[in-house]
Design a protein around this motif. Structure first.
Motif: not given
Length: 357
Positions: A140-145, A195-206
């Motif tokens: 997965e070419a993932s980016y972190i949000v 504060s509650i932080v949820l970390t996501l990994a998503a593709t370039y397009s998203v």
């Protein structure tokens, strides 16, 4: 605060502050001489070298959460372009007084060294207790949000947790649907309290689309905040009538509607082949996203690194993708900084009112 954000910041700080601290030390040697001796030595070249090193720090790679850590360590103004401006203004204002200049430059270096030590210690402790970076699948070419639930967007109980999960299922699902991806392709790879932080990994397009939308949502939230500040000021002036207030709120609602329509227009231009049903779903998801922003919630993007074009595995297409995402993140961060200025303005106004009372 997500632990991985701090550990990554610790590594970034170690990698990128050593040259800056060395330049500070060289400048301090000259300033110390000038403070003690009648015969003064020139130090303009030392200042120029320090400025170059500060400007060359890759601060674009830092997320907003990481900037918050630097703020808490009191070094956010001493790195990057802000750090270079700080040094030049300091030299300009105190060059006639070598002792004062030496004292302030030494104090700045002390802050940087303390920050480096504290971040290094944090990483060591995290490693000792078994912390590991969130794992993203290799294919997965993932980016972190990071999704930040704070202020009125905080999660305080199970009911709010359930409602928030529904909201973000719609937000992420609607964005992913625009680029023909499934919401389950966006992975949850970490979470933290506070504060509650949820970390996501998503593709370039998203992520590219989410960053563009986030910038616009932050702008809408800022306009809402600015309106509320001005409305509060008018109410305090005692010239506000019920009719005036009703008309102002009507104008704000109209502006909010126009802003939302502009976001939808930009999304359609960015994804011209989006399915009609995906756009309909996004319209609903956008309402939730705007509401989330106006309540004080936010998202934070971990900026992808700059790729070395001299590396044997250098991929120009990937490098361009990274650059596109970085630029969108910078635009988004500018809107978040504007919100901070508005909040500071509101706090100052409230303080002034309390003093007058």
């Amino acid at each position: 605060m997500e632990v991985s954000e701090v550990t990554r910041l610790a590594q970034w700080f170690t990698d990128n502050s050593s040259e800056v601290r060395s330049d500070y030390q060289e400048l301090i040697k000259v300033l110390d001489h000038n403070a003690r001796q009648t015969q003064k030595l020139p130090f303009s070249e030392h200042v120029a070298q320090l400025s170059r090193s500060l400007i060359n720090m890759p601060t674009k790679e830092l997320s907003l959460l990481q900037y918050r850590v630097l703020e808490s360590l009191h070094v956010d103004s001493f790195i990057g372009k802000k750090g270079s401006d700080w040094v030049y203004h300091l030299v300009r204002d105190t060059s006639f007084d070598p002792s004062t200049l030496l004292e302030k430059i030494q104090s700045t270096l002390n802050y940087l060294e303390d920050a480096e030590r504290l971040l290094r210690d944090f990483s060591s402790v995290a490693s000792e207790i078994g912390f590991k970076e969130p794992v993203v699948e290799e294919d997965e070419a993932s980016y972190i949000v990071n999704v930040i639930f704070k202020d009125d967007a905080s999660i305080r109980n199970v009911v709010e947790w359930k409602d928030t999960a529904k909201d973000w299922d719609l937000i992420i699902g609607s964005v992913a649907g625009l680029v023909d991806e499934k919401p389950e392709e966006v992975k949850v790879i970490g979470a933290s309290n506070g504060s509650i932080v949820l970390t996501l990994a998503a593709t370039y397009s998203v992520v590219k689309l989410l960053a563009m939308i986030s910038k616009n949502v932050a702008s809408i939230a800022n306009d809402y905040l600015d309106f509320r500040i001005k409305l509060h000021a008018l109410e305090q002036s005692k010239f506000m009538t019920a009719t005036m207030k009703k008309e102002l709120i009507k104008q704000e609602e109209s502006l909010r509607k126009e802003s939302k329509e502009q976001v939808l227009k930009e999304v359609k231009e960015a994804v011209p082949n989006a399915a009609p049903e995906a756009l309909t779903k996004f319209d609903k998801g956008l309402d939730n996203f705007i509401d989330f922003g106006e309540k004080g919630g936010g998202v934070d993007f971990v900026s992808p690194p700059e790729l070395d074009e001299n590396h044997e595995d250098y991929d120009p297409d990937m490098a361009q993708q990274f650059e596109d995402v970085r630029n969108l993140i910078i635009e988004y961060q500018s809107e978040v900084q504007r919100a901070k200025l508005l909040t500071d303005q509101s706090d100052e106004s409230d303080s002034d009112e309390q003093v007058e009372e």
